[in-house]
Enzyme design. Structure first.
Site, PDB file in Angstrom:
ATOM      1  N   ASP A 198      -2.135   6.756  -3.490  1.00 26.75           N
ATOM      2  CA  ASP A 198      -1.076   6.220  -2.694  1.00 26.75           C
ATOM      3  C   ASP A 198      -0.607   4.813  -3.685  1.00 26.75           C
ATOM      4  O   ASP A 198      -1.135   4.824  -4.735  1.00 26.75           O
ATOM      5  CB  ASP A 198      -1.369   5.577  -1.338  1.00 26.75           C
ATOM      6  CG  ASP A 198      -2.427   4.372  -1.540  1.00 26.75           C
ATOM      7  OD1 ASP A 198      -3.148   4.364  -2.397  1.00 26.75           O
ATOM      8  OD2 ASP A 198      -2.675   3.516  -0.436  1.00 26.75           O
TER       9      ASP A 198
ATOM     10  N   ASP B  70      -0.946   1.657  -4.052  1.00 28.13           N
ATOM     11  CA  ASP B  70      -1.885   0.666  -4.514  1.00 28.13           C
ATOM     12  C   ASP B  70      -3.355   1.244  -4.908  1.00 28.13           C
ATOM     13  O   ASP B  70      -4.165   0.390  -5.313  1.00 28.13           O
ATOM     14  CB  ASP B  70      -2.099  -0.468  -3.579  1.00 28.13           C
ATOM     15  CG  ASP B  70      -2.794  -0.209  -2.393  1.00 28.13           C
ATOM     16  OD1 ASP B  70      -2.964   1.049  -1.992  1.00 28.13           O
ATOM     17  OD2 ASP B  70      -3.535  -1.228  -1.923  1.00 28.13           O
TER      18      ASP B  70
ATOM     19  N   ASP C  71      -5.865   2.593  -3.353  1.00 25.92           N
ATOM     20  CA  ASP C  71      -7.021   2.623  -2.392  1.00 25.92           C
ATOM     21  C   ASP C  71      -7.041   3.765  -1.684  1.00 25.92           C
ATOM     22  O   ASP C  71      -8.413   4.131  -0.904  1.00 25.92           O
ATOM     23  CB  ASP C  71      -6.996   1.425  -1.707  1.00 25.92           C
ATOM     24  CG  ASP C  71      -5.971   1.270  -0.723  1.00 25.92           C
ATOM     25  OD1 ASP C  71      -5.070   2.113  -0.534  1.00 25.92           O
ATOM     26  OD2 ASP C  71      -6.019   0.177   0.299  1.00 25.92           O
TER      27      ASP C  71
ATOM     28  N   SER D  83       0.627  -1.098  -0.037  1.00 29.69           N
ATOM     29  CA  SER D  83       0.030  -0.153   0.163  1.00 29.69           C
ATOM     30  C   SER D  83       1.092   1.309  -0.013  1.00 29.69           C
ATOM     31  O   SER D  83       1.493   1.570  -0.901  1.00 29.69           O
ATOM     32  CB  SER D  83      -0.925  -0.028   1.306  1.00 29.69           C
ATOM     33  OG  SER D  83      -2.059   1.070   1.126  1.00 29.69           O
TER      34      SER D  83
END
Length: 446
Positions: A240, A242, A244, A101
């Site tokens: 960010d 990833d 999400d 992430s």
């Protein structure tokens, strides 16, 4: 059952240190395959962000799943919410995400989505952990799983994102700067926003395996702020690594955080008569959001910090909108998990509907100053209210705020730290009170 590996967001750690090693991930793929494939033929999607270790772990998962007799469909670099969406639409037994992430590139992790595009139920995670204790075996050669690559995964997800806003929405004339954090949105977000008509300029779209989240993206929005101001853009959007999470910057360079994004989407849904149930935030959600929603007759419920807990509370109370200050926004009326691109589109749709700028849309919410101090401690107490010296000062601070603010003491879930948060209308006062309370925590527990 006590968890050894799974946390609130999968399994995460530093690459090369247990459990984030290729041998463990091989065994994890096999264990997941044993559990998920136990009811007949199964296929699983595997996607990743752009960090260099993703190649290694993708191969390890593929081998483990094959040994368990499960077919793998490889997505390549893909935002976490895109993997959740494709897991549903491609009727996979599960989706596996290789990502840490918003963390830097030396970290990585593995998280799972169910066939419904949601986080795995606790009992399935527990079954996978139990399977890890058993010796690894291999199915007969004629039952080994196969691996294929899905060539149109990116296009499918781009079309889905656009489908979450009105098809007639035209953002011609809107100048946007995107910061993709050199992460998984780098080859997707620019297409989404340009295809709805915006003029798009990009930073953070040249991943090299090592630069994900490095001085850019939602973890470092100052880079986006500089670009919005220097290019004279109408707004900026930062994801960010990833995809999400999302934060935004208005044309004045002011940051628009997750609480303000949540406020804008909530007011939009309310105006259209489509807001269902309460809005769900967390213990860290700004008091200004709670007060602004209350004025609209909308309750705010607070969950523990973490999108898993926000989701649980939304489902328990029939809500469709929730999120965190960090920019992890969940729009259950559009998708099944937090999605940075989809959340940003909902804000742009409200700008298009009302003709207002991002700066104007956030004006209905007055953010309260909030100070957070992280105090390192020797041992994290399970219940801070049992530590008399600390709790006595906390209650004294609350009396000084006299109902015009909040105090929160919270042990970190990932490190030996107690987080001290004080929030109120007077910035100087809350800074002083936060320092006083943090000093007592340090003297008592450090």
């Amino acid at each position: 059952m006590a968890r050894r590996f799974f946390g609130t967001d999968g399994i995460r750690g530093k690459v090369g240190e247990a459990p984030i090693t290729p041998d463990f991930v091989l065994k994890l793929g096999w264990a997941a395959g044993q559990v998920l494939g136990g009811q007949g033929p199964a296929h699983v999607l595997v996607g990743k962000d752009t960090r260099i270790s993703g190649y290694m772990f993708e191969s390890a998962l593929e081998a483990g799943l094959s040994a368990a007799g499960v077919d793998t469909q490889l997505l390549g670099p893909m935002p976490t919410p895109g993997i959740a969406y494709l897991t549903r639409t491609l009727r996979a037994k599960a989706g596996i995400v290789i990502s840490a992430s918003h963390n830097p590139y030396p970290d990585n992790g593995i998280k799972f989505f169910s066939a419904a595009g949601k986080k795995l139920p606790d009992e399935v995670e527990e079954a996978i952990e139990a399977q890890l204790d058993r010796p690894m075996t291999t199915v007969a050669p004629d039952r080994l799983g196969k691996a294929t690559r899905i060539g149109d995964a990116r296009g499918r997800y781009i079309e889905f994102c656009k489908s979450t806003v009105p098809s007639c929405m035209d953002l011609s004339g809107l100048h946007i700067v995107l910061d993709c954090a050199h992460g998984a949105t780098y080859h997707i977000a620019p297409h989404v926003f340009s295809e709805v008509g915006a003029r798009v300029e990009c930073i953070g779209v040249h991943p090299n395996g090592l630069n994900i989240n490095a001085g850019c993206g939602s973890m470092h929005p100052e880079a986006l702020r500089r670009e919005v101001l220097s290019r004279g853009a109408d707004l900026g959007i930062a994801f960010d690594g990833d995809g999400d999470r999302v934060l935004m910057v208005d044309h004045t360079g002011a940051l628009v955080d997750g609480d303000e994004i949540l406020y804008i989407i909530a007011t939009s849904r309310l105006a259209l008569g489509k807001l269902e149930g309460p809005v769900v935030g967390t213990l860290m959600t700004n008091l200004g959001l709670e007060h602004a929603l209350a004025q609209l007759g909308v309750p705010l419920l607070r969950a523990q910090v973490g999108d898993r807990y926000v989701m649980e509370m939304l489902e328990a109370h029939g809500g469709t909108l929730g999120g965190e200050s960090s920019g992890h926004i969940i729009c259950l009326d559009r998708t099944t998990t937090g999605d940075g691109i989809v959340s940003a589109l909902q804000v742009l749709a409200e700008m298009w509907r009302t003709g207002k700028s991002l700066h104007e849309l956030k004006q209905g919410m007055l953010k309260y100053p909030q100070v957070v101090r992280n105090v390192r401690v020797k041992t994290k107490p399970s219940r801070l209210e049992t530590i008399a010296p600390v709790w006595k000062v906390k209650e004294a601070v609350e009396r000084k705020l006299n109902g015009s603010g909040r105090v929160l003491l919270r042990p970190s879930g990932t490190e030996p730290v107690v987080r001290v948060m004080v929030e109120g209308q007077d910035a100087a006062l809350i800074d002083q009170l936060a320092q006083e309370l943090a000093a007592v925590v340090e003297r008592t527990l450090a």
